[in-house]
Design a protein around this motif. Structure first.
Motif, PDB file in Angstrom:
ATOM      1  N   ASP A 138       0.839  -1.199   0.000  1.00  0.00           N
ATOM      2  CA  ASP A 138       0.000   0.000   0.000  1.00  0.00           C
ATOM      3  C   ASP A 138       0.876   1.251   0.000  1.00  0.00           C
ATOM      4  N   VAL A 139       0.816   2.007  -1.082  1.00  0.00           N
ATOM      5  CA  VAL A 139       1.577   3.253  -1.182  1.00  0.00           C
ATOM      6  C   VAL A 139       0.707   4.442  -0.793  1.00  0.00           C
ATOM      7  N   LEU A 140      -0.563   4.407  -1.163  1.00  0.00           N
ATOM      8  CA  LEU A 140      -1.522   5.446  -0.796  1.00  0.00           C
ATOM      9  C   LEU A 140      -2.746   4.747  -0.219  1.00  0.00           C
ATOM     10  N   ARG A 141      -3.091   5.103   1.007  1.00  0.00           N
ATOM     11  CA  ARG A 141      -4.243   4.457   1.651  1.00  0.00           C
ATOM     12  C   ARG A 141      -5.025   5.477   2.464  1.00  0.00           C
ATOM     13  N   ASN A 142      -6.239   5.070   2.835  1.00  0.00           N
ATOM     14  CA  ASN A 142      -7.122   5.907   3.627  1.00  0.00           C
ATOM     15  C   ASN A 142      -6.802   5.716   5.103  1.00  0.00           C
ATOM     16  N   ASP A 143      -6.480   6.824   5.775  1.00  0.00           N
ATOM     17  CA  ASP A 143      -6.171   6.773   7.202  1.00  0.00           C
ATOM     18  C   ASP A 143      -7.074   7.771   7.917  1.00  0.00           C
ATOM     19  N   GLY A 144      -8.235   7.281   8.363  1.00  0.00           N
ATOM     20  CA  GLY A 144      -9.187   8.173   9.024  1.00  0.00           C
ATOM     21  C   GLY A 144      -9.712   9.247   8.097  1.00  0.00           C
ATOM     22  N   ASP A 145     -10.047   8.871   6.856  1.00  0.00           N
ATOM     23  CA  ASP A 145     -10.554   9.771   5.818  1.00  0.00           C
ATOM     24  C   ASP A 145      -9.501  10.741   5.283  1.00  0.00           C
ATOM     25  N   GLN A 146      -8.258  10.552   5.682  1.00  0.00           N
ATOM     26  CA  GLN A 146      -7.161  11.363   5.172  1.00  0.00           C
ATOM     27  C   GLN A 146      -6.189  10.455   4.416  1.00  0.00           C
TER      28      GLN A 146
ATOM     29  N   ASP B  10       9.984  -4.978  -6.015  1.00  0.00           N
ATOM     30  CA  ASP B  10       9.384  -5.053  -7.337  1.00  0.00           C
ATOM     31  C   ASP B  10       7.978  -5.634  -7.300  1.00  0.00           C
ATOM     32  N   GLY B  11       7.437  -5.837  -6.097  1.00  0.00           N
ATOM     33  CA  GLY B  11       6.092  -6.383  -5.994  1.00  0.00           C
ATOM     34  C   GLY B  11       5.050  -5.357  -6.372  1.00  0.00           C
ATOM     35  N   PRO B  12       3.796  -5.754  -6.582  1.00  0.00           N
ATOM     36  CA  PRO B  12       2.742  -4.813  -6.984  1.00  0.00           C
ATOM     37  C   PRO B  12       2.447  -3.779  -5.895  1.00  0.00           C
ATOM     38  N   LEU B  13       1.922  -2.646  -6.337  1.00  0.00           N
ATOM     39  CA  LEU B  13       1.571  -1.546  -5.445  1.00  0.00           C
ATOM     40  C   LEU B  13       0.086  -1.254  -5.552  1.00  0.00           C
ATOM     41  N   THR B  14      -0.479  -0.660  -4.507  1.00  0.00           N
ATOM     42  CA  THR B  14      -1.856  -0.168  -4.556  1.00  0.00           C
ATOM     43  C   THR B  14      -1.882   1.298  -4.152  1.00  0.00           C
ATOM     44  N   LEU B  15      -2.745   2.047  -4.828  1.00  0.00           N
ATOM     45  CA  LEU B  15      -3.016   3.448  -4.505  1.00  0.00           C
ATOM     46  C   LEU B  15      -4.527   3.571  -4.366  1.00  0.00           C
ATOM     47  N   GLN B  16      -5.018   3.780  -3.147  1.00  0.00           N
ATOM     48  CA  GLN B  16      -6.456   3.880  -2.891  1.00  0.00           C
ATOM     49  C   GLN B  16      -6.884   5.328  -2.901  1.00  0.00           C
ATOM     50  N   ILE B  17      -7.992   5.629  -3.596  1.00  0.00           N
ATOM     51  CA  ILE B  17      -8.549   6.978  -3.622  1.00  0.00           C
ATOM     52  C   ILE B  17      -9.986   6.927  -3.129  1.00  0.00           C
TER      53      ILE B  17
END
Length: 295
Positions: free
Chosen positions: A211-219, A229-236
């Motif tokens: 997880d590179v970008l995740r939701n932390d208390g709506d922030q 080199d593993g896969p990444l996730t960016l949550q919006i």
């Protein structure tokens, strides 16, 4: 044309049967959505498209695209189309050719009334564009979109199979309309190779993503990995447009978070391979670096 079809190499001419298959896909998608999509052929059509854009973007003081500008685009062989339900115009799109003219159509604007959401009209419009472009010999469509709008990211990457080539910071400046507010107008460039099979094959991850970008208390919380080199996730957020209305400060924070994460990832050689329905971006290294790209 299907996911099992053999895609021609980039730079090839449009293969026999490709245009006919594209036409069938576009017609079937429009029928399922209950809409009719047709090129604009008259000034009245272009005026209707102009009014539609103004209604979608709630622009009452100026025109997003004037009837005259749309008429000039259509007359000079560019793409202007209307989406109708019965006699009502419920959507429209316009694009123009970018160099080299024979290969790429740039889709500048596409809008649909909110009542059409969830009916498949958006994908029907893109498939109409695909057929139109192939019919005139173009093999690529590009367009910019707000990468914070989850439904558009899902449509562009997951449903259509478009690649994200670039991230542009504040591309259009302060737009100030009802959809964008006064947030920076960052945009991603979608690049759709029309000679790739449709629909695209699903992405299968072989490793647990980081997880590179995740939701932390709506922030937004950004944590860039030092190595790996593993896969990444960016949550919006699932509804950034609603967040702009209710909490513009939080919306701006998400803009900054995605800008940092996605700009870093693209510059570091990662590629967006899928977007989940909830707006989670999946990124992998290209195949030559060990990633499992979606073909």
């Amino acid at each position: 044309m299907t996911a099992d079809s053999k895609a021609p190499d980039v730079g090839d001419s449009v293969p026999d049967g490709w245009v006919q298959d594209a036409a069938a896909l576009a017609y079937d998608a429009a029928a399922r959505a209950g809409v009719r999509i047709e090129p604009a052929t008259t000034y009245a059509d272009c005026a209707a498209a102009s009014r539609l854009f103004d209604e979608v973007w709630h622009d009452s003081e100026t025109s997003v695209l004037t009837p005259g500008a749309l008429t000039a685009l259509a007359h000079s062989g560019n793409y202007v189309a209307l989406v109708r339900v019965g006699d009502r115009v419920v959507g429209a799109a316009a694009g123009f050719f970018s160099p080299p003219r024979a290969q790429t159509l740039h889709s500048h604007i596409a809008g649909m009334l909110p009542e059409l959401r969830g009916r498949g009209a958006g994908i029907a419009l893109k498939l109409h564009q695909r057929h139109w472009a192939l019919e005139v010999g173009a093999t690529n469509i590009t367009w910019t979109f707000d990468p914070l709008v989850a439904r558009n990211a899902y449509l562009n990457v997951h449903r259509l199979g478009a690649a994200i080539d670039c991230y542009f910071e504040n591309f259009y400046g302060d737009m100030g309309d009802a959809l964008n507010g006064h947030d920076d107008s960052d945009r991603a460039l979608a690049n759709w190779n029309l000679l790739h099979p449709y629909p695209p094959r699903p992405t299968v991850l072989t490793q647990e993503p980081v997880d590179v970008l995740r939701n932390d208390g709506d922030q937004p919380h950004v944590q860039l990995p030092a190595t790996g080199d593993g896969p990444l996730t960016l949550q919006i957020p699932t509804d950034i447009e609603g967040l702009r209305r209710t909490n513009p400060t939080a919306a701006s924070a998400w803009r900054a978070g995605l800008r940092e994460a996605l700009t870093w990832a693209l510059a570091d050689g990662w590629r967006v391979v899928d977007v989940r329905r909830d707006g989670c971006y999946l990124l992998e290294r290209p195949a030559e670096s060990g990633g499992q790209r979606r073909s």
